[in-house]
Design a protein around this motif. Structure first.
Motif, mmCIF file in Angstrom:
data_model
loop_
_atom_site.group_PDB
_atom_site.id
_atom_site.type_symbol
_atom_site.label_atom_id
_atom_site.label_comp_id
_atom_site.label_asym_id
_atom_site.label_seq_id
_atom_site.Cartn_x
_atom_site.Cartn_y
_atom_site.Cartn_z
ATOM 1 N N LEU A 142 -5.669 -4.522 8.153
ATOM 2 C CA LEU A 142 -5.488 -3.107 7.816
ATOM 3 C C LEU A 142 -5.612 -2.239 9.070
ATOM 4 N N GLN A 143 -6.638 -2.502 9.876
ATOM 5 C CA GLN A 143 -6.841 -1.718 11.097
ATOM 6 C C GLN A 143 -5.652 -1.823 12.043
ATOM 7 N N ARG A 152 -2.699 0.063 10.640
ATOM 8 C CA ARG A 152 -2.932 1.509 10.751
ATOM 9 C C ARG A 152 -2.759 1.967 12.190
ATOM 10 N N PRO A 181 -2.921 6.151 13.223
ATOM 11 C CA PRO A 181 -4.189 6.358 12.518
ATOM 12 C C PRO A 181 -4.436 7.810 12.119
ATOM 13 N N HIS A 225 -2.441 9.548 10.305
ATOM 14 C CA HIS A 225 -1.900 9.781 8.965
ATOM 15 C C HIS A 225 -2.982 9.583 7.910
ATOM 16 N N LEU A 233 -4.982 8.122 4.928
ATOM 17 C CA LEU A 233 -5.066 6.767 4.389
ATOM 18 C C LEU A 233 -5.341 6.858 2.895
ATOM 19 N N ALA A 293 1.645 9.662 4.230
ATOM 20 C CA ALA A 293 0.405 8.887 4.186
ATOM 21 C C ALA A 293 0.672 7.413 4.459
ATOM 22 N N LEU A 294 -0.397 6.708 4.836
ATOM 23 C CA LEU A 294 -0.384 5.261 4.913
ATOM 24 C C LEU A 294 -1.084 4.738 3.666
ATOM 25 N N VAL A 315 -2.325 1.661 1.152
ATOM 26 C CA VAL A 315 -2.719 0.256 1.118
ATOM 27 C C VAL A 315 -2.974 -0.140 -0.331
ATOM 28 N N ASN A 358 5.700 2.803 4.688
ATOM 29 C CA ASN A 358 4.322 3.299 4.773
ATOM 30 C C ASN A 358 3.379 2.593 3.806
ATOM 31 N N VAL A 409 -10.844 7.886 3.219
ATOM 32 C CA VAL A 409 -9.552 7.839 2.549
ATOM 33 C C VAL A 409 -9.270 9.209 1.953
ATOM 34 N N HIS A 453 -7.878 7.731 -3.504
ATOM 35 C CA HIS A 453 -8.251 6.394 -3.938
ATOM 36 C C HIS A 453 -7.979 6.296 -5.429
#
Length: 222
Positions: free
Chosen positions: A46-47, A50, A55, A57, A59, A81-82, A84, A106, A128, A131
């Motif tokens: 993930l890091q 990103r 970074p 953007h 999350l 946004a990014l 996940v 993205n 974040v 969520h």
């Protein structure tokens, strides 16, 4: 999509009698169990993703994303946004890659245990912006309170990540408990019935709608 989904049944008629005691215990005593190497690898993935994509953007997390329908929708609606999408099932994520190929640029679909990933994000002070936790396993038996996210030791880590939190469930009691757990830290929340005409974000939501079940949404800003 078959309209044959059964409603949640539980030996609880309301919020769990031990909810406050359980939540307070986890708030007062940080979770010390080791994080698995698999979850650490997922966090590093993930890091790296990103860092590669910017970074700066926002999350956003879609935890327990299953086959990725809700993650794709979130990524398309939030192009700045990014996003996940996290799930512990390699098979479900594999179906997502087939069903929605090519994925939005993205969006990262990540195999990890949500608890381990949340803990690592919180430990690194990674916030974040949004969520979403859509239709988590309700663990409806009263003996399974500690398996619900708000009764799990990782709950303080979820809170530490901040952002706009959205839950959806077909068991109102679950979300009532989430609201009470949030209130214990001074966070207000709003619990509403999901309008019947809402476009489904997940396959579960579509099935529950087709089965005529009432659905619920809880939102809060952490």
């Amino acid at each position: 999509m078959f309209a044959n989904s059964r409603t949640v049944t539980s030996n609880q008629t309301g919020q769990h009698q031990d909810l406050a005691l359980t939540v307070r215990k986890h708030l007062d005593h940080p979770w010390q169990a080791p994080v698995s190497s698999h979850d650490r690898q997922a966090f590093h993935q993930l890091q790296a993703w990103r860092d590669e994509n910017g970074p700066g953007h926002p999350l956003m997390l879609d935890s327990g994303c299953g086959t990725g329908r809700s993650s794709v929708a979130l990524a398309l609606s939030q192009p700045q946004a990014l996003v996940v999408g996290v799930d512990q099932s390699e098979a479900r994520l594999g179906r997502a890659l087939t069903r929605f190929s090519p994925l939005p640029a993205n969006l990262l679909l990540l195999r990890a245990d949500c608890a381990g990933l949340w803990r690592l994000l919180a430990e690194q002070d990674i916030a974040v912006a949004r969520h979403q936790i859509l239709y988590p396993n309700p663990w409806p038996k009263s003996a399974h309170l500690k398996r619900r996210w708000h009764g799990h030791p990782v709950w303080p880590c979820l809170l530490a990540m901040g952002g706009v939190l959205e839950y959806r469930s077909n068991w109102r009691v679950y979300l009532e408990e989430v609201g009470s757990a949030l209130a214990m830290t001074g966070v207000s929340s709003e619990l509403q019935a999901l309008p019947e005409q809402t476009s489904p974000l997940t396959d579960f939501e579509e099935k529950y709608q087709a089965s005529g079940q009432p659905l619920w949404r809880l939102t809060a800003t952490l």
